[in-house]
Design an enzyme around this catalytic site. Structure first.
Site, PDB file in Angstrom:
ATOM      1  N   SER A 193      39.783  68.784  80.352  1.00 33.93           N
ATOM      2  CA  SER A 193      40.750  68.958  79.263  1.00 33.93           C
ATOM      3  C   SER A 193      41.823  69.958  79.645  1.00 33.93           C
ATOM      4  O   SER A 193      41.571  70.927  80.352  1.00 33.93           O
ATOM      5  CB  SER A 193      40.064  69.449  77.993  1.00 33.93           C
ATOM      6  N   LYS A 200      32.652  67.184  75.984  1.00 34.19           N
ATOM      7  CA  LYS A 200      34.099  66.917  75.944  1.00 34.19           C
ATOM      8  C   LYS A 200      34.465  66.158  74.668  1.00 34.19           C
ATOM      9  O   LYS A 200      35.501  66.421  74.059  1.00 34.19           O
ATOM     10  CB  LYS A 200      34.518  66.105  77.175  1.00 34.19           C
ATOM     11  N   HIS A 210      34.500  68.611  71.915  1.00 36.77           N
ATOM     12  CA  HIS A 210      35.743  69.377  72.093  1.00 36.77           C
ATOM     13  C   HIS A 210      36.902  68.635  71.432  1.00 36.77           C
ATOM     14  O   HIS A 210      37.695  69.222  70.694  1.00 36.77           O
ATOM     15  CB  HIS A 210      36.018  69.583  73.594  1.00 36.77           C
ATOM     16  N   ASN A 211      36.989  67.344  71.685  1.00 34.17           N
ATOM     17  CA  ASN A 211      38.100  66.574  71.114  1.00 34.17           C
ATOM     18  C   ASN A 211      38.001  66.476  69.594  1.00 34.17           C
ATOM     19  O   ASN A 211      39.010  66.528  68.898  1.00 34.17           O
ATOM     20  CB  ASN A 211      38.158  65.179  71.729  1.00 34.17           C
ATOM     21  N   GLU A 246      39.197  69.616  68.319  1.00 37.47           N
ATOM     22  CA  GLU A 246      40.666  69.614  68.490  1.00 37.47           C
ATOM     23  C   GLU A 246      41.332  68.875  67.316  1.00 37.47           C
ATOM     24  O   GLU A 246      42.322  69.359  66.760  1.00 37.47           O
ATOM     25  CB  GLU A 246      40.975  68.938  69.827  1.00 37.47           C
TER      26      GLU A 246
END
Ligand code: 2AM
Length: 490
Positions: free
Chosen positions: A130, A185, A188-189, A192
């Site tokens: 990222s 990940k 994480h997104n 986000e």
């Protein structure tokens, strides 16, 4: 001729090109390959000119240039292209060679691919990367998982190219087996998505409630970025608000309000449903993008469906009250953000249990601390919380965050209530507050819900005056039988 390349990289879109140049900067010799081979020549003649980067026009030629164990990293479109490249690579590789997928693959695909690749005697890594184009070039956050035996062979190179924080600590650590890296990940997104939605809600209340200009909001975000909200997303929002179009007016005002999405937020929410974990804020963030996409419907509905006017005229006219309300918006954003990360960590905790990963929660916060889109000062505090207590039940229960929520609570409630009264949508602020109030309540109205389920479906219930695990059924109407439907849990 002795093979010279340390690693191969397949996929010469911007991320791939930048990661190659980053590896080259750190002294690694990279061989570049792409499905459309003309991109290899273009890359060597332009961006990679004067570097040690090598090119290949076929998989065979690429593999022949690699030192052993061979390391082949793919940065191609997620989905079928990854499976196709794995098929093409297998015949050319030898036991112990390593295939690395650095794309945005679904963790379940990575689980399947690792098993398949290992069945051929090779090793597999699925890693989140990222940081966008800029991150790939100068230091992304890298979240690798997969075959544990592969990690010692890729550790140096991945840590070298990753972002560094606090005295050179790399934002790249082993996450766990199978799809753990891609899972982290994905979360994480999801986070986000939540962070972006929170910023947009703060912006919307300042713009439509307080009637603030882009320039004024630019100044507010600049101020916020100096404190506990200091983060990449606040920083770019600050800069976006200052950007002028050719005619001198704020560019942001001319951008159509329909959001796109590529699916990683959706995957996070789907997975949360499978695991039964309430990531309500991320879900609202995904749905808010869906609502934004209904532009034509909203335009029509706006003429028909009435509500209060959003203008907070009294507050906006009084400089002191206005500043106090802006501070409350900041509190709402901050407290909601704590709830969102707490929910994200709840999800990872449940995933670790379900998929049998041992996740290092402080280590994950550290990986996200730099390089990636959600990088922030805040993540340093999360790392501290998990360092203090690796078994922390919930982030909101950490002393620091508990204190922060306590301070922010009054302002947060004021903003949610004001937004509701004035018809200003604040779904993420509101859902975060609703979750906070649910989570801190020892008793919820699910007793009535269980009664309803037992009434219409004989689903049974447990009693407050009996031990857990004993199930009861009541013949509510006097007409039904006494037979329970059997228990089931979702
Ligand atoms: P291309 O340049 O040949 O299109 C990002 O799109 C990267 O994924 C690019 O390197 C692109 O290669 C590659 N890619 C996209 N779809 C692909 C496919 N079906 N097969 C192989 N590579 C693909």
């Amino acid at each position: 001729m002795e093979p010279k390349a340390d690693i191969a990289l397949i996929g010469l879109a911007v991320m791939g090109q930048n990661l190659i140049l980053n590896m080259n900067d750190h002294g690694y010799t990279v061989v570049a390959y792409n499905r459309s081979t003309e991109k290899v020549d273009q890359f060597l003649a332009n961006e990679a000119k004067g570097t040690k980067v090598l090119g290949a026009r076929s998989i065979e030629e690429m593999v022949a240039q690699l030192k052993r164990p061979r390391r082949v990293m793919m940065l191609v479109k997620a989905g079928k292209p990854v499976d196709e490249f794995i098929e093409q690579l297998i015949p050319h590789l030898e036991p112990g060679d390593i295939i690395i997928d650095g794309g945005n693959s679904l963790f379940e695909d990575t689980n399947r691919r690792q098993k398949y690749v290992e069945s051929k005697g090779l090793l597999y890594i699925g890693t989140g990367v990222s940081g966008g184009e800029e991150g790939a070039r100068h230091g992304p956050s890298i979240m690798p998982g997969g075959s544990p035996a592969a990690w010692p062979h890729v550790k140096d190179i991945l840590q070298a190219v990753s972002a560094k924080v606090e005295g050179g600590v790399p934002c790249c650590e082993w996450v766990g087996e199978m799809g753990a890296g891609h899972y982290v990940k994905m979360v994480h997104n999801g986070i986000e998505y939540g962070d972006m939605q929170l910023i947009c809600e703060a912006y919307n209340i300042m713009k439509n409630g307080l009637g603030m200009s882009a320039q004024e909001m630019h100044e507010v975000f600049a101020e916020w970025n100096k404190g506990e909200l200091d983060s990449y997303l606040i920083e770019i929002s600050r800069d976006i608000l200052a950007k002028k179009d050719d005619d001198g007016s704020p560019l942001v005002d001319k951008i159509l309000d329909t959001a796109g999405q590529k699916g990683t937020g959706k995957w996070t929410v789907i997975n949360s449903q499978d695991l039964g974990i309430p990531i309500t804020l991320m879900a609202e963030a995904v749905y808010s993008r869906c609502v934004s996409a209904l532009k034509d419907e909203r335009v029509k509905a706006s003429r028909k469906l009435k509500g209060p006017t959003p203008k907070l005229t009294g507050i906006a006219a009084d400089a002191k009250r206005k500043q106090a309300f802006i501070d409350d918006i900041k509190s709402a954003l901050y407290a909601s953000k704590i709830v969102s990360y707490a929910q994200g960590y709840m999800l990872m905790g449940a995933a670790a249990k379900e998929y049998k990963w041992s996740l290092n929660y402080g280590g994950i916060a550290l990986m996200w601390r730099g390089g990636c889109i959600i990088r922030s000062r805040f993540l340093g505090k999360i790392k501290e919380a998990y360092d203090k207590n690796p078994k922390l039940m919930n982030l909101m229960l950490d002393d620091y965050f508990r204190g922060e929520i306590k301070k922010a609570q009054k302002g947060w409630r004021n903003v949610v209530a004001t937004a509701a009264r004035r018809g200003i949508p604040a779904p993420a602020f509101s859902t975060a507050l609703a979750f906070y109030d649910q989570y801190r309540n020892a008793v919820l109205p699910a007793n009535l819900l269980q009664a309803q389920r037992d009434y219409f479906g004989a689903h049974t219930y447990e009693r407050t005056d009996k031990p857990r695990g004993e199930f009861f059924h009541t013949n509510w109407t006097g007409k039904g039988g006494t037979t329970a439907a059997g228990t089931y849990n979702v």
